[in-house]
Design an enzyme around this catalytic site. Structure first.
Site, mmCIF file in Angstrom:
data_model
loop_
_atom_site.group_PDB
_atom_site.id
_atom_site.type_symbol
_atom_site.label_atom_id
_atom_site.label_comp_id
_atom_site.label_asym_id
_atom_site.label_seq_id
_atom_site.Cartn_x
_atom_site.Cartn_y
_atom_site.Cartn_z
ATOM 1 N N ARG A 112 0.892 -1.165 0.000
ATOM 2 C CA ARG A 112 0.000 0.000 0.000
ATOM 3 C C ARG A 112 0.930 1.215 0.000
ATOM 4 O O ARG A 112 1.547 1.506 -0.999
ATOM 5 C CB ARG A 112 -0.939 -0.070 1.218
ATOM 6 C CG ARG A 112 -2.045 0.942 1.205
ATOM 7 C CD ARG A 112 -3.041 0.751 2.347
ATOM 8 N NE ARG A 112 -2.456 0.933 3.676
ATOM 9 C CZ ARG A 112 -3.153 0.897 4.810
ATOM 10 N NH1 ARG A 112 -4.444 0.660 4.795
ATOM 11 N NH2 ARG A 112 -2.562 1.072 5.970
ATOM 12 N N HIS B 274 3.867 -1.294 8.284
ATOM 13 C CA HIS B 274 2.525 -1.714 8.694
ATOM 14 C C HIS B 274 2.350 -3.185 8.334
ATOM 15 O O HIS B 274 2.746 -3.619 7.249
ATOM 16 C CB HIS B 274 1.498 -0.849 7.960
ATOM 17 C CG HIS B 274 0.102 -0.964 8.493
ATOM 18 N ND1 HIS B 274 -0.200 -0.848 9.844
ATOM 19 C CD2 HIS B 274 -1.081 -1.150 7.867
ATOM 20 C CE1 HIS B 274 -1.517 -0.971 9.996
ATOM 21 N NE2 HIS B 274 -2.072 -1.157 8.833
ATOM 22 N N ASP C 154 -33.753 5.481 7.065
ATOM 23 C CA ASP C 154 -33.966 6.238 8.294
ATOM 24 C C ASP C 154 -34.735 5.478 9.372
ATOM 25 O O ASP C 154 -35.003 6.027 10.434
ATOM 26 C CB ASP C 154 -34.734 7.528 7.964
ATOM 27 C CG ASP C 154 -34.167 8.195 6.725
ATOM 28 O OD1 ASP C 154 -32.963 8.504 6.731
ATOM 29 O OD2 ASP C 154 -34.915 8.373 5.741
HETATM 30 C C1 LIG Z 1 -5.583 2.690 10.912
HETATM 31 C C2 LIG Z 1 -4.164 2.387 11.102
HETATM 32 C C3 LIG Z 1 -3.707 1.945 12.359
HETATM 33 C C4 LIG Z 1 -4.638 1.569 13.493
HETATM 34 O O1 LIG Z 1 -5.133 0.282 13.241
HETATM 35 P P1 LIG Z 1 -6.021 -0.521 14.311
HETATM 36 O O2 LIG Z 1 -6.092 -1.890 13.746
HETATM 37 O O3 LIG Z 1 -7.344 0.143 14.357
HETATM 38 O O4 LIG Z 1 -5.313 -0.460 15.617
HETATM 39 C C5 LIG Z 1 -2.339 1.806 12.519
HETATM 40 N N1 LIG Z 1 -1.475 2.051 11.511
HETATM 41 C C6 LIG Z 1 -1.886 2.450 10.289
HETATM 42 C C7 LIG Z 1 -0.885 2.699 9.230
HETATM 43 C C8 LIG Z 1 -3.236 2.608 10.037
HETATM 44 O O5 LIG Z 1 -3.646 2.987 8.820
#
Ligand SMILES: *Cc1c(COP(=O)(O)O)cnc(C)c1O
Length: 376
Positions: free
Chosen positions: A136, A164, A316
């Protein structure tokens, strides 16, 4: 004390900020001492109200936040939120001046982005994102040479570097192996950068499931979103289960109660037909409030008892069967998520019922639902 930001006459969310504090403490207990809690408050704090949530977190000592967009970051700053605010998503380099002025930290999503930000001539605080397999955002982990070049750009104040994980929520063998490879690739990249003589900035990897399933990692930050709000993404077990307290309840008043005869149908498409004479309560809450339309077939709680949702959910309104709940009347309170007496509808169940995860369910709750904060 309940602070009213609207009324409790139609549909509302009750948000208990004390439970937010309990969740922060519970999660912090899992983190290594030097690891800073970064509260992810993107998407209106997953529907909980970004400013209210962040201001409360500021008050209890949380000093690092993450949002998805520049606008979300500026909004928090304008509302007086202190501390670090990291933008996790892409921001066009043309907005470097605002990043700089509002003291926001921008994620560098690849080398080209870093160079474009640098060219604008404003000193911008950044964290470098490294792609280790999610594909990503992030510069490829194997291009440590390219990542290293970012350290030479004079307008980038590099304060952090992160990656990530994309299957940290899974305990399948293959997924665990993939996650371990991601982590290994990331640390190899860090070593390469150090070898080139660049000072290593602060390091982070985990979001909620990263912490719940890989608590042993030693990072400088953990980016905690869904767990902060007291819910798991889904019902499956994690390696380190902790007691999370949901902070939000969603409730609605009964608009009217009507009786229909056996054989009569309810709602659009007529896909519910009463198998008996039925008492139907109409709730003035629907998919425009953020409830998934495909949670038709779920249930709500009224007077501490379960009432099945019948017929299609409308924009609604939605209808429930209250034949077996004797005292339901106009103005009775229905609970769509949360506790009512001894019964509870957890966000995890509601999300599973609608074929999604709580992250989506909560972040899509619309602003039409009044938020009511309980904070003392
Ligand atoms: C949204 C996000 C998080 C948080 O993720 P959770 O699973 O809700 O804890 C952390 N890092 C990145 C890069 C995100 O986009």
């Amino acid at each position: 004390m309940i602070t009213h930001y609207g009324s409790m006459e139609r549909a509302w969310a009750e948000i208990d900020l004390h439970k937010l504090e309990e969740n922060v403490k519970t999660i912090q207990n899992l983190l290594p001492k030097k690891c800073k809690f970064m509260a992810v408050v993107k998407a209106n704090a997953y529907g909980h109200g970004d400013v209210e949530t962040a201001a409360f977190l500021n008050k209890i000592g949380v000093e690092a936040f993450a949002v998805a967009t520049l606008e979300e970051g500026i909004h928090l700053r304008k509302c007086g939120i202190q501390g670090e605010i990291l933008i996790l998503g892409y921001t066009h380099a043309g907005r470097a001046r605002e990043l700089s002025q509002e003291e926001l930290i921008q994620t560098v999503v690849d080398r080209e982005h870093g160079e474009a930000l640098n060219k604008m001539g404003f000193p911008v605080k950044v964290h470098i994102k490294v792609d280790t397999g999610m594909h990503r955002l992030g510069e490829s982990y194997w291009d440590s040479k390219g990542i290293g070049k970012l350290f030479l750009l004079k307008n980038l104040m590099i304060q952090g570097i992160y990656t990530h994980l994309c299957v940290a929520d899974s305990k399948e063998e293959e997924d665990v192996a993939f996650t371990k490879r991601q982590i290994q690739h990331f640390y190899e990249t860090l070593r390469e950068i150090e070898k080139k003589g660049y000072p290593l900035p602060l390091v982070h990897i985990q979001s909620s499931y990263g912490v719940l399933n890989y608590p042993e990692l030693q990072c400088d930050y953990a980016r905690i979103g869904i767990a902060l709000y007291g819910v798991y993404s889904k019902e499956e077990e994690v390696k380190t289960p902790i007691e999370l307290k949901p902070i939000m309840a969603i409730r609605s008043r009964v608009a009217l109660v009507r009786k229909i005869k056996k054989g009569e149908s309810v709602s659009y498409g007529r896909n519910f037909t009463a198998k008996r004479d039925t008492k139907v309560a109409v709730l003035p809450i629907g998919y425009a409030d953020g409830l998934p339309r495909n949670m038709s077939g779920g249930q709500v709680l009224i007077d501490g008892k379960k009432a099945p949702i019948i017929g299609r959910i409308c924009m609604d309104q939605l209808m429930v069967d209250v034949t077996d709940i004797p005292d339901v009347q106009k103005d009775s309170v229905a609970t769509l998520i949360g506790k009512d007496g001894k019964e509870e509808r957890r966000a995890e169940e509601v999300a599973a019922n609608a074929g999604t995860i709580t992250n989506e369910l909560l972040s899509r709750l619309s602003t039409r639902i009044h938020r009511i904060y309980v904070d003392s």
